[in-house]
Design a protein around this motif. Structure first.
Motif, PDB file in Angstrom:
ATOM      1  N   THR A 123       0.814  -1.215   0.000  1.00 61.24           N
ATOM      2  CA  THR A 123       0.000   0.000   0.000  1.00 61.24           C
ATOM      3  C   THR A 123       0.851   1.269   0.000  1.00 61.24           C
ATOM      4  O   THR A 123       0.303   2.376  -0.013  1.00 61.24           O
ATOM      5  N   VAL A 124       2.166   1.143   0.006  1.00 62.99           N
ATOM      6  CA  VAL A 124       3.037   2.317   0.124  1.00 62.99           C
ATOM      7  C   VAL A 124       3.001   3.140  -1.161  1.00 62.99           C
ATOM      8  O   VAL A 124       3.205   2.616  -2.265  1.00 62.99           O
ATOM      9  N   ASP A 125       2.737   4.440  -1.026  1.00 63.71           N
ATOM     10  CA  ASP A 125       2.833   5.360  -2.152  1.00 63.71           C
ATOM     11  C   ASP A 125       3.475   6.654  -1.657  1.00 63.71           C
ATOM     12  O   ASP A 125       3.956   6.724  -0.520  1.00 63.71           O
ATOM     13  N   ASP A 126       3.496   7.677  -2.476  1.00 63.53           N
ATOM     14  CA  ASP A 126       4.187   8.917  -2.123  1.00 63.53           C
ATOM     15  C   ASP A 126       3.639   9.571  -0.859  1.00 63.53           C
ATOM     16  O   ASP A 126       4.360  10.288  -0.165  1.00 63.53           O
ATOM     17  N   ASP A 127       2.361   9.347  -0.572  1.00 69.11           N
ATOM     18  CA  ASP A 127       1.738  10.017   0.566  1.00 69.11           C
ATOM     19  C   ASP A 127       1.750   9.180   1.838  1.00 69.11           C
ATOM     20  O   ASP A 127       1.309   9.642   2.893  1.00 69.11           O
ATOM     21  N   THR A 128       2.244   7.953   1.770  1.00 66.75           N
ATOM     22  CA  THR A 128       2.284   7.092   2.948  1.00 66.75           C
ATOM     23  C   THR A 128       3.237   7.669   3.999  1.00 66.75           C
ATOM     24  O   THR A 128       4.335   8.110   3.673  1.00 66.75           O
TER      25      THR A 128
END
Length: 307
Positions: A123-128
């Motif tokens: 689930t990791v993305d730039d906003d995590t």
């Protein structure tokens, strides 16, 4: 203009360790009994704390009995339902692995820089939200300082070596990170991941934390935390690492439990295990090896809870 940095790390002034640091903000109220323990991991301006740490190796066949004993004395980590949670870390080092060798040589003062994510890496993305951490050892005491940042800013700080937006109270920490990555020319070297169960002390044992880490794996490339990349076991599948973390003392009941369970005290670093498992450095006397050399190289396909 290029900034100049000292090449050698200097031990901090212990008296100034928390001078000017803001009081840690524990974040949102936690309904579980481990609120004090989670104040160390909840998003905040800056966390800084000292601990004594003891590590043990335990056969996975002994884990159920050990878990029952711990659950009878400690509160389960309220963030670790359904078998715990994933812990994923990207470690930074120099081209000649300075931080690795400082650990192997047992320097009394040493530091390491990492970016860490708790939970499902898919689930990791730039906003995590992730944590940029400096973990250091001063004699027998482990000191950890960290700030929470969106992943894109953490990469900008550590990979691009650019000062990111931050609270004024975080300035000294951000500058220290920049000094390390630019002055020592740090870059990602290894990644580790594992499934963690955690227990926290209450009342007389407040400040005590015991973790059980299983299926410890890593990789030496594709260092984006959310990358769909192959991970390999770096500690044999039949072994888990138990870590006792205490602010001042380890209670007698816990040392007695370790003795009854015949836990083996080890000087093991998951970062060093990953470096050695992928041939970045010769295997040290502290390396935990599998009886079957090929077993530790088997690809791991994590379940959803381990992702």
């Amino acid at each position: 203009m290029r900034l100049r940095f000292n090449r050698r790390a200097r031990p901090p002034d212990p008296a100034a360790d928390h001078r000017g640091d803001p009081t840690p903000d524990p974040g949102p109220s936690t309904a579980g009994p481990d609120h004090a323990g989670h104040a160390l991991r909840a998003p905040s301006k800056l966390h800084a704390f000292n601990r004594y740490e003891i590590k043990y190796l335990v056969a996975t066949t002994k884990v159920p009995a050990l878990r029952r004993e711990l659950a009878g004395r400690l509160a389960p980590d309220s963030h670790g339902d359904d078998g715990g949670y994933g812990v994923w870390s990207v470690y930074y080092d120099t081209t000649d692995l300075r931080f690795y060798w400082e650990k192997i040589e047992g320097l009394r003062f040493r530091r390491k820089l990492r970016v860490r994510h708790y939970g499902d890496r898919s689930t990791v993305d730039d906003d995590t939200t992730v944590y940029v951490e400096i973990k250091q050892r001063v004699n027998r005491v482990t000191q950890k300082r960290r700030i929470a940042l969106p992943y894109r800013l953490a990469r900008r700080l550590c990979d691009e070596r650019v000062a990111v937006e931050h609270d004024p109270a975080q300035r000294a920490f951000v500058e220290e990170v920049l000094e390390l990555v630019a002055g020592l020319d740090l870059r990602p070297v290894a990644m580790t991941g594992y499934q963690r169960e955690a227990f926290v002390g209450q009342d007389a044992d407040l400040g005590l934390r015991v973790t059980l880490d299983h299926r410890i794996r890593g990789r030496d490339r594709d260092f984006h935390l959310g990358a769909d990349a192959e991970n390999r076991l770096i500690v044999p599948a039949g072994l888990s690492i138990v870590e006792i973390k205490a602010n001042e003392r380890v209670p007698y009941w816990l040392t007695d439990l370790a003795a009854r369970a015949e836990l083996q005290v080890v000087r093991v670093s998951k970062y060093c295990q990953s470096v050695e498992a992928f041939g970045r450095a010769p295997r040290s006397v502290f390396h935990v090896q599998d009886d079957d050399p090929a077993a530790g190289l088997a690809a791991v396909t994590p379940t959803r809870s381990e992702a």
